[in-house]
Enzyme design. Structure first.
Site, PDB file in Angstrom:
ATOM      1  N   LYS A  14       0.777  -1.288   0.057  1.00 48.32           N
ATOM      2  CA  LYS A  14       0.028   0.195  -0.062  1.00 48.32           C
ATOM      3  C   LYS A  14       0.742   1.163  -0.096  1.00 48.32           C
ATOM      4  O   LYS A  14       0.707   2.293  -0.816  1.00 48.32           O
ATOM      5  CB  LYS A  14      -1.074   0.010   1.220  1.00 48.32           C
ATOM      6  CG  LYS A  14      -1.886  -1.175   1.227  1.00 48.32           C
ATOM      7  CD  LYS A  14      -2.536  -1.161   2.398  1.00 48.32           C
ATOM      8  CE  LYS A  14      -2.111  -1.311   3.838  1.00 48.32           C
ATOM      9  NZ  LYS A  14      -1.791  -2.444   4.158  1.00 48.32           N
ATOM     10  N   ARG A  89     -10.178   0.390   7.608  1.00 47.06           N
ATOM     11  CA  ARG A  89      -9.682  -1.017   8.017  1.00 47.06           C
ATOM     12  C   ARG A  89     -10.842  -1.922   8.719  1.00 47.06           C
ATOM     13  O   ARG A  89     -10.558  -2.787   9.060  1.00 47.06           O
ATOM     14  CB  ARG A  89      -8.572  -0.849   9.120  1.00 47.06           C
ATOM     15  CG  ARG A  89      -7.190  -1.239   8.270  1.00 47.06           C
ATOM     16  CD  ARG A  89      -5.831  -0.875   9.358  1.00 47.06           C
ATOM     17  NE  ARG A  89      -4.895  -1.507   9.060  1.00 47.06           N
ATOM     18  CZ  ARG A  89      -3.776  -1.025   8.524  1.00 47.06           C
ATOM     19  NH1 ARG A  89      -3.722   0.287   8.131  1.00 47.06           N
ATOM     20  NH2 ARG A  89      -2.685  -1.633   8.407  1.00 47.06           N
ATOM     21  N   ARG A 128      11.428  -6.263   5.526  1.00 46.78           N
ATOM     22  CA  ARG A 128      11.347  -4.996   6.070  1.00 46.78           C
ATOM     23  C   ARG A 128      12.144  -4.915   7.424  1.00 46.78           C
ATOM     24  O   ARG A 128      12.486  -3.835   7.835  1.00 46.78           O
ATOM     25  CB  ARG A 128      10.232  -4.270   5.856  1.00 46.78           C
ATOM     26  CG  ARG A 128      10.095  -2.743   6.250  1.00 46.78           C
ATOM     27  CD  ARG A 128       8.720  -2.185   5.889  1.00 46.78           C
ATOM     28  NE  ARG A 128       7.674  -2.821   6.681  1.00 46.78           N
ATOM     29  CZ  ARG A 128       6.391  -2.429   6.662  1.00 46.78           C
ATOM     30  NH1 ARG A 128       6.015  -1.638   5.599  1.00 46.78           N
ATOM     31  NH2 ARG A 128       5.389  -2.926   7.545  1.00 46.78           N
ATOM     32  N   ARG A 134      10.588  -1.253  13.020  1.00 46.07           N
ATOM     33  CA  ARG A 134       9.387  -1.316  13.398  1.00 46.07           C
ATOM     34  C   ARG A 134       9.149  -2.157  14.595  1.00 46.07           C
ATOM     35  O   ARG A 134       9.265  -3.258  14.130  1.00 46.07           O
ATOM     36  CB  ARG A 134       8.516  -1.258  12.252  1.00 46.07           C
ATOM     37  CG  ARG A 134       8.093   0.093  11.685  1.00 46.07           C
ATOM     38  CD  ARG A 134       7.248   0.119  10.265  1.00 46.07           C
ATOM     39  NE  ARG A 134       5.716  -0.409  10.694  1.00 46.07           N
ATOM     40  CZ  ARG A 134       5.066  -0.413   9.719  1.00 46.07           C
ATOM     41  NH1 ARG A 134       5.050   0.040   8.564  1.00 46.07           N
ATOM     42  NH2 ARG A 134       3.766  -1.021   9.893  1.00 46.07           N
ATOM     43  N   ARG A 145      -1.155  -9.492  12.720  1.00 47.26           N
ATOM     44  CA  ARG A 145      -1.563  -8.470  11.862  1.00 47.26           C
ATOM     45  C   ARG A 145      -2.313  -9.088  10.672  1.00 47.26           C
ATOM     46  O   ARG A 145      -3.401  -8.547  10.401  1.00 47.26           O
ATOM     47  CB  ARG A 145      -0.623  -7.637  11.392  1.00 47.26           C
ATOM     48  CG  ARG A 145      -0.011  -6.663  12.413  1.00 47.26           C
ATOM     49  CD  ARG A 145       1.570  -6.086  12.201  1.00 47.26           C
ATOM     50  NE  ARG A 145       1.589  -5.362  10.956  1.00 47.26           N
ATOM     51  CZ  ARG A 145       2.693  -5.249  10.320  1.00 47.26           C
ATOM     52  NH1 ARG A 145       3.556  -5.538  10.803  1.00 47.26           N
ATOM     53  NH2 ARG A 145       2.660  -4.251   9.181  1.00 47.26           N
TER      54      ARG A 145
HETATM   55  P1  B4P Z   1       3.563  -1.988   2.611  1.00 39.24           P
HETATM   56  O1  B4P Z   1       2.404  -2.905   2.509  1.00 39.24           O
HETATM   57  O2  B4P Z   1       3.693  -0.723   1.609  1.00 39.24           O
HETATM   58  O3  B4P Z   1       3.498  -1.639   3.918  1.00 39.24           O
HETATM   59  P2  B4P Z   1       2.472  -0.568   4.659  1.00 39.24           P
HETATM   60  O4  B4P Z   1       1.951   0.490   4.009  1.00 39.24           O
HETATM   61  O5  B4P Z   1       3.350  -0.100   5.937  1.00 39.24           O
HETATM   62  O6  B4P Z   1       1.192  -1.241   5.405  1.00 39.24           O
HETATM   63  P3  B4P Z   1       1.112  -1.968   6.811  1.00 39.24           P
HETATM   64  O7  B4P Z   1      -0.319  -2.784   6.705  1.00 39.24           O
HETATM   65  O8  B4P Z   1       2.071  -2.759   7.092  1.00 39.24           O
HETATM   66  O9  B4P Z   1       1.144  -0.857   7.884  1.00 39.24           O
HETATM   67  P4  B4P Z   1       0.037   0.653   8.278  1.00 39.24           P
HETATM   68  O10 B4P Z   1       1.646   1.608   8.245  1.00 39.24           O
HETATM   69  O11 B4P Z   1      -0.845   0.817   7.190  1.00 39.24           O
HETATM   70  O12 B4P Z   1       5.118  -2.591   2.153  1.00 39.24           O
HETATM   71  C1  B4P Z   1       5.466  -3.684   3.021  1.00 39.24           C
HETATM   72  C2  B4P Z   1       6.856  -4.015   2.652  1.00 39.24           C
HETATM   73  O13 B4P Z   1       6.856  -4.713   1.202  1.00 39.24           O
HETATM   74  C3  B4P Z   1       7.699  -2.853   2.062  1.00 39.24           C
HETATM   75  O14 B4P Z   1       9.089  -3.260   2.654  1.00 39.24           O
HETATM   76  C4  B4P Z   1       7.934  -2.842   0.782  1.00 39.24           C
HETATM   77  O15 B4P Z   1       9.334  -2.348   0.450  1.00 39.24           O
HETATM   78  C5  B4P Z   1       7.837  -4.111   0.254  1.00 39.24           C
HETATM   79  N1  B4P Z   1       7.224  -4.260  -1.140  1.00 39.24           N
HETATM   80  C6  B4P Z   1       6.200  -3.443  -1.727  1.00 39.24           C
HETATM   81  N2  B4P Z   1       5.996  -3.831  -2.569  1.00 39.24           N
HETATM   82  C7  B4P Z   1       6.736  -5.137  -3.221  1.00 39.24           C
HETATM   83  C8  B4P Z   1       6.757  -5.882  -4.445  1.00 39.24           C
HETATM   84  N3  B4P Z   1       6.012  -5.719  -5.270  1.00 39.24           N
HETATM   85  N4  B4P Z   1       7.700  -7.032  -4.295  1.00 39.24           N
HETATM   86  C9  B4P Z   1       8.563  -7.144  -3.012  1.00 39.24           C
HETATM   87  N5  B4P Z   1       8.436  -6.304  -1.981  1.00 39.24           N
HETATM   88  C10 B4P Z   1       7.340  -5.104  -1.907  1.00 39.24           C
HETATM   89  O16 B4P Z   1      -0.301   0.190   9.619  1.00 39.24           O
HETATM   90  C11 B4P Z   1       0.347  -0.208  10.639  1.00 39.24           C
HETATM   91  C12 B4P Z   1      -0.396  -0.408  12.045  1.00 39.24           C
HETATM   92  O17 B4P Z   1      -1.086   0.770  12.404  1.00 39.24           O
HETATM   93  C13 B4P Z   1      -1.300  -1.248  11.741  1.00 39.24           C
HETATM   94  O18 B4P Z   1      -1.317  -2.818  12.093  1.00 39.24           O
HETATM   95  C14 B4P Z   1      -2.703  -0.917  12.891  1.00 39.24           C
HETATM   96  O19 B4P Z   1      -2.040  -1.237  14.341  1.00 39.24           O
HETATM   97  C15 B4P Z   1      -2.352   0.510  13.029  1.00 39.24           C
HETATM   98  N6  B4P Z   1      -3.161   1.213  11.926  1.00 39.24           N
HETATM   99  C16 B4P Z   1      -3.045   1.890  10.788  1.00 39.24           C
HETATM  100  N7  B4P Z   1      -4.251   2.386  10.131  1.00 39.24           N
HETATM  101  C17 B4P Z   1      -5.247   2.005  10.924  1.00 39.24           C
HETATM  102  C18 B4P Z   1      -6.730   2.153  10.984  1.00 39.24           C
HETATM  103  N8  B4P Z   1      -7.276   2.581   9.653  1.00 39.24           N
HETATM  104  N9  B4P Z   1      -7.432   1.667  11.978  1.00 39.24           N
HETATM  105  C19 B4P Z   1      -6.770   0.813  12.999  1.00 39.24           C
HETATM  106  N10 B4P Z   1      -5.405   0.704  13.014  1.00 39.24           N
HETATM  107  C20 B4P Z   1      -4.692   1.217  11.941  1.00 39.24           C
END
Ligand code: B4P
Length: 188
Positions: A14, A89, A128, A134, A145
């Site tokens: 994302k 979410r 990551r 993190r 998660r």
């Molecule tokens: P991403 O999937 O981009 O990770 P993210 O955006 O950080 O999503 P995530 O769900 O983990 O965390 P968020 O901050 O929203 O990428 C992951 C990895 O994959 C990266 O290292 C990237 O380089 C790699 N990658 C990407 N594309 C690739 C490809 N094509 N091939 C290989 N590798 C690739 O949320 C974190 C926490 O915050 C949640 O668990 C929750 O506790 C809280 N939270 C956030 N929003 C919330 C909400 N709306 N409601 C309630 N809690 C919330």
């Protein structure tokens, strides 16, 4: 106005794809994960509350997230549209977003669901975790998660299918290939 949701399980790309969508379509970025991590770093009351949930791999309560989002959205003035990253979410959050946008005479134009297999999610997040620092990028929390995603977040898919804005995107392969699929879906 172009309002886009980028959706998918933890590690589906994302944040990665949001950057490319912003560069191409000129949208404002609202990432609830990024906002929460900034609050944690600042040691604010919101950050202190959120860190307990994030460290356990759980969702931060809806009321907190919805208030935070409302506040952020009200400060956006002349954007061409918004990319919502990591929000909604839960179905409760999706309903609240619909109401917030309605007050602005706006809607969600497209909801992009990045589809990635569980093994690939775990491997990306562990990788990551080697450098991210993190607190939630370790095997135990990653598994939690993904479980929370399946139980509480995946019902959001049906909400947007009913709204008519849902698009499934194959989320494996190179970052650029995935982005081409997204461009096609957004421009359709
Ligand atoms: P991403 O999937 O981009 O990770 P993210 O955006 O950080 O999503 P995530 O769900 O983990 O965390 P968020 O901050 O929203 O990428 C992951 C990895 O994959 C990266 O290292 C990237 O380089 C790699 N990658 C990407 N594309 C690739 C490809 N094509 N091939 C290989 N590798 C690739 O949320 C974190 C926490 O915050 C949640 O668990 C929750 O506790 C809280 N939270 C956030 N929003 C919330 C909400 N709306 N409601 C309630 N809690 C919330």
């Amino acid at each position: 106005m172009l309002n886009v949701i980028i959706f998918g399980p933890p590690g589906s790309g994302k944040g990665t794809q949001s950057e490319k969508i912003i560069a191409k379509f000129g949208l404002a970025h609202i990432s609830t994960g990024d906002i929460l991590r900034a609050e944690i770093k600042a040691e604010s009351p919101l950050g202190k509350e959120a860190s307990q949930y994030i460290n356990r791999g759980e969702l931060v309560p809806d009321a907190t997230i919805i208030g935070m989002l409302e506040n952020k959205l009200s400060r956006l003035s002349d954007a061409k549209g918004v990319i919502f990253d990591g929000f909604p979410r839960t179905v409760e959050q999706a309903k609240a977003l619909k109401e917030m946008l309605k007050k602005r005479n706006e809607t969600i134009n497209v909801m992009l669901n990045l589809e990635v297999q569980r093994e690939e999610l775990i491997s990306r997040l562990l990788k990551r975790g080697e450098t991210s620092g993190r607190s939630d990028d370790n095997l135990e929390t990653i598994e939690k998660r993904i479980q929370v995603y399946e139980d509480q977040t995946s019902p959001v898919i049906d909400f947007y299918k009913k709204e008519g804005s849902y698009k499934g995107i194959h989320g494996e392969g190179s970052v650029d290939d995935i982005f081409s699929r997204i461009e096609t879906a957004v421009e359709a």
